[in-house]
Design a protein around this motif. Structure first.
Motif, short mmCIF file in Angstrom:
data_model
loop_
_atom_site.label_atom_id
_atom_site.label_comp_id
_atom_site.label_asym_id
_atom_site.label_seq_id
_atom_site.Cartn_x
_atom_site.Cartn_y
_atom_site.Cartn_z
N LYS A 1 17.84 8.46 0.94
CA LYS A 1 19.17 7.83 0.95
C LYS A 1 19.06 6.31 0.84
O LYS A 1 19.86 5.68 0.17
N THR A 2 18.09 5.73 1.54
CA THR A 2 17.99 4.27 1.61
C THR A 2 17.10 3.65 0.55
O THR A 2 17.31 2.51 0.17
N LYS A 3 16.05 4.38 0.14
CA LYS A 3 15.04 3.90 -0.80
C LYS A 3 14.35 2.62 -0.30
O LYS A 3 13.91 1.79 -1.08
N LYS A 4 14.24 2.45 1.01
CA LYS A 4 13.59 1.28 1.59
C LYS A 4 12.13 1.59 1.91
O LYS A 4 11.84 2.40 2.78
N HIS B 1 4.30 14.38 -2.98
CA HIS B 1 3.12 14.83 -2.24
C HIS B 1 2.79 13.85 -1.11
O HIS B 1 2.48 14.27 0.01
N PHE B 2 2.85 12.57 -1.40
CA PHE B 2 2.60 11.55 -0.37
C PHE B 2 3.64 11.67 0.75
O PHE B 2 3.29 11.66 1.94
N LEU B 3 4.90 11.78 0.39
CA LEU B 3 5.96 11.91 1.40
C LEU B 3 5.74 13.13 2.29
O LEU B 3 5.83 13.04 3.51
N GLU B 4 5.46 14.27 1.68
CA GLU B 4 5.30 15.51 2.44
C GLU B 4 4.04 15.53 3.30
O GLU B 4 3.97 16.28 4.26
N ARG B 5 3.07 14.73 2.96
CA ARG B 5 1.83 14.70 3.74
C ARG B 5 1.97 13.86 5.02
O ARG B 5 1.32 14.14 6.02
N TYR B 6 2.82 12.82 4.98
CA TYR B 6 2.88 11.89 6.10
C TYR B 6 4.21 11.83 6.85
O TYR B 6 4.28 11.28 7.94
N PHE B 7 5.28 12.39 6.28
CA PHE B 7 6.59 12.20 6.88
C PHE B 7 7.29 13.54 7.10
O PHE B 7 7.10 14.48 6.34
N SER B 8 8.11 13.59 8.15
CA SER B 8 8.89 14.80 8.43
C SER B 8 10.03 14.91 7.40
O SER B 8 10.36 13.94 6.71
N GLU B 9 10.62 16.07 7.32
CA GLU B 9 11.74 16.28 6.38
C GLU B 9 12.89 15.33 6.69
O GLU B 9 13.53 14.81 5.78
N GLU B 10 13.15 15.09 7.97
CA GLU B 10 14.23 14.16 8.35
C GLU B 10 13.92 12.74 7.87
O GLU B 10 14.79 12.05 7.33
N GLU B 11 12.68 12.31 8.03
CA GLU B 11 12.29 10.97 7.57
C GLU B 11 12.39 10.86 6.05
O GLU B 11 12.84 9.84 5.52
N ILE B 12 11.98 11.92 5.35
CA ILE B 12 12.06 11.92 3.89
C ILE B 12 13.52 11.83 3.44
O ILE B 12 13.85 11.06 2.54
N ALA B 13 14.39 12.58 4.10
CA ALA B 13 15.82 12.56 3.74
C ALA B 13 16.41 11.16 3.95
O ALA B 13 17.17 10.67 3.09
N ILE B 14 16.06 10.51 5.03
CA ILE B 14 16.57 9.15 5.27
C ILE B 14 16.03 8.20 4.22
O ILE B 14 16.76 7.38 3.67
N TYR B 15 14.74 8.30 3.91
CA TYR B 15 14.17 7.44 2.87
C TYR B 15 14.89 7.66 1.54
O TYR B 15 15.20 6.70 0.83
N PHE C 1 0.84 -1.20 0.00
CA PHE C 1 0.00 0.00 0.00
C PHE C 1 0.88 1.25 0.00
O PHE C 1 0.61 2.21 -0.74
N ILE C 2 1.93 1.23 0.80
CA ILE C 2 2.84 2.38 0.85
C ILE C 2 3.53 2.55 -0.50
O ILE C 2 3.63 3.67 -1.01
N GLN C 3 3.96 1.45 -1.10
CA GLN C 3 4.59 1.51 -2.43
C GLN C 3 3.61 2.09 -3.45
O GLN C 3 3.98 2.93 -4.27
N LYS C 4 2.37 1.64 -3.40
CA LYS C 4 1.35 2.12 -4.34
C LYS C 4 1.12 3.62 -4.16
O LYS C 4 1.04 4.37 -5.14
N MET C 5 1.00 4.08 -2.92
CA MET C 5 0.77 5.50 -2.65
C MET C 5 1.96 6.34 -3.11
O MET C 5 1.79 7.43 -3.66
N LEU C 6 3.16 5.83 -2.88
CA LEU C 6 4.36 6.55 -3.30
C LEU C 6 4.43 6.62 -4.82
O LEU C 6 4.74 7.67 -5.38
#
Length: 129
Positions: free
Chosen positions: A45-48, A29-43, A18-23
């Motif tokens: 880098k890792t793409k996990k 837009h999905f990232l900015e709606r649910y995650f902080s800037e720090e979480e987005i930056a880590i994602y 579901f997360i993959q589908k939303m992304l």
């Protein structure tokens, strides 16, 4: 004897697909709606996807525990030096420790949160002033 209201647990299970589908569908837009800037930056880098799914489930569990309006970008889930998930509110103004657990396996991520009653006031200050 003081009558303290006990804290309330929150739990959430999310399908990683579901997360993959939303992304895939909503991208940044999905990232900015649910995650902080720090979480987005880590994602980024890792793409996990499992990283995002675990944080998504954790935020859902947290807001179920505190029962206040849902504003997930004001909560950051991070790992302490021992690798244990912890949370902070706002711009690191308030840390809440030892209140969450998250895991992912196969197609699912799951999280449980039990925010202490004395910490719920901090949530209200940052989330619903």
């Amino acid at each position: 004897m003081e009558n303290k209201k006990p804290s309330r647990p929150g739990i959430d299970l999310v399908e990683i697909g579901f997360i993959q589908k939303m992304l895939s569908k909503h991208g940044r837009h999905f990232l900015e709606r649910y995650f902080s800037e720090e979480e987005i930056a880590i994602y980024q880098k890792t793409k996990k996807i499992t990283y995002l799914a675990g944080r998504f489930a954790t935020k859902e569990a947290i807001f179920k525990s505190v029962n206040i309006p849902y504003k997930p970008t004001l909560v950051t889930v991070y790992n302490d030096p021992d690798g244990c998930p912890q949370i902070y509110l706002g711009d690191k103004e308030f840390y809440i420790k030892d209140s969450i657990s998250l895991s992912h396996h196969g197609e699912y991520a799951i999280a449980i949160a039990q925010i202490r009653q004395e910490d719920i006031g901090a949530f209200k200050k940052f989330i619903d002033p």
